[in-house]
Design a protein around this motif. Structure first.
Motif, PDB file in Angstrom:
ATOM      1  N   HIS A 166       0.826  -1.207   0.000  1.00 34.65           N
ATOM      2  CA  HIS A 166       0.000   0.000   0.000  1.00 34.65           C
ATOM      3  C   HIS A 166       0.858   1.254   0.000  1.00 34.65           C
ATOM      4  CE1 HIS A 166      -2.735   3.159   1.251  1.00 34.65           C
ATOM      5  NE2 HIS A 166      -1.890   3.436   2.235  1.00 34.65           N
ATOM      6  N   SER A 167       0.367   2.284  -0.676  1.00 32.89           N
ATOM      7  CA  SER A 167       0.931   3.629  -0.563  1.00 32.89           C
ATOM      8  C   SER A 167      -0.222   4.619  -0.679  1.00 32.89           C
ATOM      9  CB  SER A 167       1.959   3.902  -1.664  1.00 32.89           C
ATOM     10  OG  SER A 167       2.335   5.273  -1.649  1.00 32.89           O
ATOM     11  N   CYS A 168      -0.157   5.678   0.104  1.00 33.30           N
ATOM     12  CA  CYS A 168      -1.176   6.731   0.016  1.00 33.30           C
ATOM     13  C   CYS A 168      -0.951   7.646  -1.183  1.00 33.30           C
ATOM     14  CB  CYS A 168      -1.205   7.543   1.306  1.00 33.30           C
ATOM     15  SG  CYS A 168      -1.790   6.595   2.740  1.00 33.30           S
ATOM     16  N   PRO A 225       0.137   6.123  -4.638  1.00 30.52           N
ATOM     17  CA  PRO A 225       0.624   4.898  -5.279  1.00 30.52           C
ATOM     18  C   PRO A 225       1.257   5.119  -6.643  1.00 30.52           C
ATOM     19  CG  PRO A 225      -1.743   5.091  -5.557  1.00 30.52           C
ATOM     20  CD  PRO A 225      -1.330   6.226  -4.660  1.00 30.52           C
ATOM     21  N   SER A 226       2.130   4.195  -7.007  1.00 33.40           N
ATOM     22  CA  SER A 226       2.739   4.222  -8.336  1.00 33.40           C
ATOM     23  C   SER A 226       1.889   3.475  -9.352  1.00 33.40           C
ATOM     24  CB  SER A 226       4.139   3.599  -8.295  1.00 33.40           C
ATOM     25  OG  SER A 226       4.068   2.239  -7.893  1.00 33.40           O
ATOM     26  N   CYS A 227       0.953   2.666  -8.858  1.00 31.90           N
ATOM     27  CA  CYS A 227       0.096   1.860  -9.732  1.00 31.90           C
ATOM     28  C   CYS A 227      -1.350   1.950  -9.271  1.00 31.90           C
ATOM     29  CB  CYS A 227       0.538   0.392  -9.734  1.00 31.90           C
ATOM     30  SG  CYS A 227       2.225   0.110 -10.307  1.00 31.90           S
ATOM     31  N   SER A 275       3.387  -0.068  -6.008  1.00 32.35           N
ATOM     32  CA  SER A 275       2.416   0.088  -4.925  1.00 32.35           C
ATOM     33  C   SER A 275       1.037   0.437  -5.456  1.00 32.35           C
ATOM     34  CB  SER A 275       2.881   1.180  -3.958  1.00 32.35           C
ATOM     35  OG  SER A 275       3.010   2.421  -4.648  1.00 32.35           O
ATOM     36  N   ILE A 276       0.017   0.085  -4.668  1.00 34.50           N
ATOM     37  CA  ILE A 276      -1.361   0.451  -4.958  1.00 34.50           C
ATOM     38  C   ILE A 276      -1.947   1.053  -3.681  1.00 34.50           C
ATOM     39  CG2 ILE A 276      -1.677  -1.327  -6.731  1.00 34.50           C
ATOM     40  CD1 ILE A 276      -3.130  -3.036  -4.661  1.00 34.50           C
ATOM     41  N   ALA A 277      -3.113   1.653  -3.764  1.00 37.75           N
ATOM     42  CA  ALA A 277      -3.747   2.259  -2.596  1.00 37.75           C
ATOM     43  C   ALA A 277      -4.822   1.330  -2.047  1.00 37.75           C
ATOM     44  CB  ALA A 277      -4.351   3.609  -2.952  1.00 37.75           C
ATOM     45  N   CYS A 309      -0.046   2.737   8.573  1.00 40.89           N
ATOM     46  CA  CYS A 309       0.658   3.064   7.331  1.00 40.89           C
ATOM     47  C   CYS A 309       1.998   3.726   7.624  1.00 40.89           C
ATOM     48  CB  CYS A 309      -0.200   3.975   6.456  1.00 40.89           C
ATOM     49  SG  CYS A 309       0.536   4.299   4.840  1.00 40.89           S
ATOM     50  N   CYS A 322       3.942   4.735   4.725  1.00 39.95           N
ATOM     51  CA  CYS A 322       4.371   5.128   3.378  1.00 39.95           C
ATOM     52  C   CYS A 322       5.021   6.515   3.409  1.00 39.95           C
ATOM     53  CB  CYS A 322       3.184   5.106   2.407  1.00 39.95           C
ATOM     54  SG  CYS A 322       2.033   6.475   2.591  1.00 39.95           S
TER      55      CYS A 322
END
Length: 589
Positions: free
Chosen positions: A358-360, A362-364, A390-392, A415, A417
């Motif tokens: 996960h990322s707040c 995201p790259s994807c 990463s996705i959210a 989180c 991130c």
């Protein structure tokens, strides 16, 4: 404990301290309960390079549960391992040595390994009973999966790597990835149509049913298919679901059966397929219930008891506690299958998606094409080889406290991130008050409650025009108060603005829709990634209303904006992209 001979020449030793779960320490000697293994992760054609991991395994009572996995180790030969067991506080110190020579020295013996002095170290907290220590960015038991390389064997852009918390095992790019690249796709382990669309879409492929749907003849009279081929493809998965639905229909309880239908399919598949096929599901994380939340654990136990009574005997699990954990895993990792319009048409379980961190920011992004989950890179700069994909897992247009609470409640972790550790400058406006407005936390809490109630009223209104108009008027009034109280890009203003857009669209107030979508576009420029699907949805809504108003130029501009985003986040071959492309052509003529 297994250890291996090392190559001669230059070598580097690394030491890790693994804090073992208390549940492992059942005997006086820790060595009776755990084992350290060296595992070949990725055999390669290059004889000078293989990828290994050092793994700590709980072998008490033949459990063979993986407790910890080291970061990936590139070496021709397996790393030599020596383990020092410390009874105090359940600490296991693992030291492994990696040679940098290509020639193996058969004269080396294991006695030399234990003498190597550690040159680097890290600590891993694995206390299963400690709720707070288990709430890292990626719950640690995701690193226990044995099958990642098999799941991603046909994904040339994705490699699974191991790292210390908060990362665990996670997806990284095998090569430079350009924006718009599809990095991964997967079919679901199990999927069910949403209750709302059960009579509108095919239960197998999620396509429109058409004028002559094929209804299940097995007794449920619920499952519907667009073709005989789809009916045949879904027969094995629907078998026990059919029995369950027939029983619910007889008891007049068939409405709102989505959750039970999904669990019936999961349990049916588990019962009829080899254990290896279920391994990816069994290794998923339980979320809040697995991190010590007793209320969540009790809730899933109650659900397990109910599910076991309803599903056919062949699918039941004798161990209700184990079934509760399975239900928690499914619930925690479930994906809502949605389309460009934001309609959640189905729910599905994709175990492989859990490897994307996960990322707040995201790259994807995840999109869907029929039953298939597709992951595309949306970072305008792309992702460099070795970079995290990463996705959210939660709403991106939200403040850090709101995102953190959602992730903790729904996914069971805190989180860590980059955006949460170092907020973007623009994030200040997500919680900022209007210039001159007095800060009043109680007032803010009341307004948050008003916003939640407005959404509930909209959902309850259905197609009732009078109810929709009442809800619209109240929401418009609430938005005026919010805009006078907070920064115009505040998360509550955005939430209310989006709801009002949907209400106006339902009521045919197209001028209001156009005005609101343009305000939302300003919001999204500040607080959403450039190629986020929500940006496409807003442009699509604007284009529809411009068309209804006879504004061909406005429609063309909005559809082109929608298309530019969809091509990146969905792919040029996606059905929604093809549809919008056609509308662009129509507006251009």
């Amino acid at each position: 404990m297994s250890s291996s001979s090392m190559a001669s020449g230059t070598s580097v030793s690394t030491a890790y301290q693994v804090h073992l779960p208390l549940c492992v320490l059942t005997n006086n000697n820790i060595a009776d309960d755990v084992q350290v293994d060296v595992v070949l992760d990725e055999p390669t054609s290059n004889s000078d390079h293989n990828v290994w991991t050092v793994q700590v395994v709980d072998v008490h009572n033949n459990k063979n549960t993986r407790l910890w996995t080291s970061p990936s180790i590139s070496s021709k030969v397996p790393p030599a391992v020596s383990a020092k067991f410390k009874k105090k506080k359940g600490i296991l110190e693992v030291t492994y040595t990696v040679s940098h020579e290509n020639e193996k020295n058969d004269d080396d013996d294991d006695d030399d390994d234990s003498a190597a002095a550690p040159t680097a170290g890290a600590e891993f907290e694995l206390h299963a009973e400690d709720k707070n220590k288990n709430q890292t960015q990626i719950p640690e038991n995701r690193a226990n999966m044995d099958m990642p390389h098999a799941l991603f064997r046909d994904a040339p852009y994705v490699r699974i790597e191991s790292a210390p918390p908060p990362y665990g095992r996670h997806a990284v790019a095998t090569q430079d990835v350009k924006v718009g690249t599809e990095v991964f796709s997967s079919l679901p382990y199990a999927a069910v149509i949403s209750d709302k669309y059960a009579d509108k879409l095919c239960h197998a492929c999620f396509a429109p049913l058409g004028s002559t749907p094929r209804l299940c003849a097995g007794g449920c009279a619920f499952a519907a298919y667009c073709s005989t081929e789809c009916a045949a493809n879904d027969a094995a998965d629907h078998k026990h679901e059919c029995t369950l639905l027939a029983a619910l229909k007889a008891a007049n309880q068939a409405a709102g059966s989505r959750g039970l239908r999904l669990f019936a399919r999961v349990l049916n598949k588990r019962a009829r397929e080899p254990a290896e096929a279920f391994a990816a599901v069994a290794a998923l994380d339980e979320g809040a219930s697995g991190s010590g939340d007793e209320a969540e654990r009790a809730r899933f136990l109650g659900m397990a008891g109910a599910v076991n009574k309803l599903v056919p005997p062949a699918s039941r699990m004798d161990d209700v506690a184990e079934l509760a954990r399975l239900i928690a895993k499914v619930h925690n990792n479930l994906h809502g299958v949605s389309n460009m319009r934001g309609e959640q048409v189905a729910h599905a379980l994709y175990p492989s998606a859990s490897f994307f961190n996960h990322s707040c920011w995201p790259s994807c992004v995840v999109g869907f094409s029929g039953r298939a989950l597709r992951v595309h890179c949306i970072d305008p700069n792309g992702v460099a080889a070795g970079g995290i994909l990463s996705i959210a897992y939660t709403e991106v247009y939200a403040s850090e406290p709101v995102r953190a609470q959602n992730l903790l409640e729904k996914k069971g972790f805190r989180c860590a991130c980059d955006r949460c550790k170092s907020p973007r400058d623009a994030d200040v406006s997500l919680t900022a008050w209007a210039t001159g407005a007095p800060v009043d936390e109680r007032r803010e809490a009341r307004m948050r409650e008003d916003a939640r109630n407005a959404l509930i009223h909209y959902q309850r209104a259905g197609g009732d025009v009078d109810a929709l108009e009442t809800c619209r008027a109240r929401t418009a009034s609430l938005l005026s108060r919010l805009e006078a109280t907070f920064d115009l890009h505040h998360e509550l203003c955005h939430e209310c603005r989006f709801l009002l857009m949907d209400l106006c669209r339902d009521l045919g107030r197209h001028k209001d829709v156009v005005r609101l979508t343009r305000n939302l576009a300003s919001d999204h420029d500040m607080h959403l990634p450039k190629y986020h699907p929500t940006c496409a949805l807003t442009s699509y809504r604007e284009a529809e209303s411009c068309t209804s108003l006879g504004d061909k130029g406005g429609s063309l501009k909005a559809y082109e904006g929608c298309l530019s985003v969809l091509k990146v986040c969905y792919g040029v071959d996606h059905a929604d992209v093809v549809e919008v492309q056609k509308r662009v052509v129509d507006c251009s003529e």
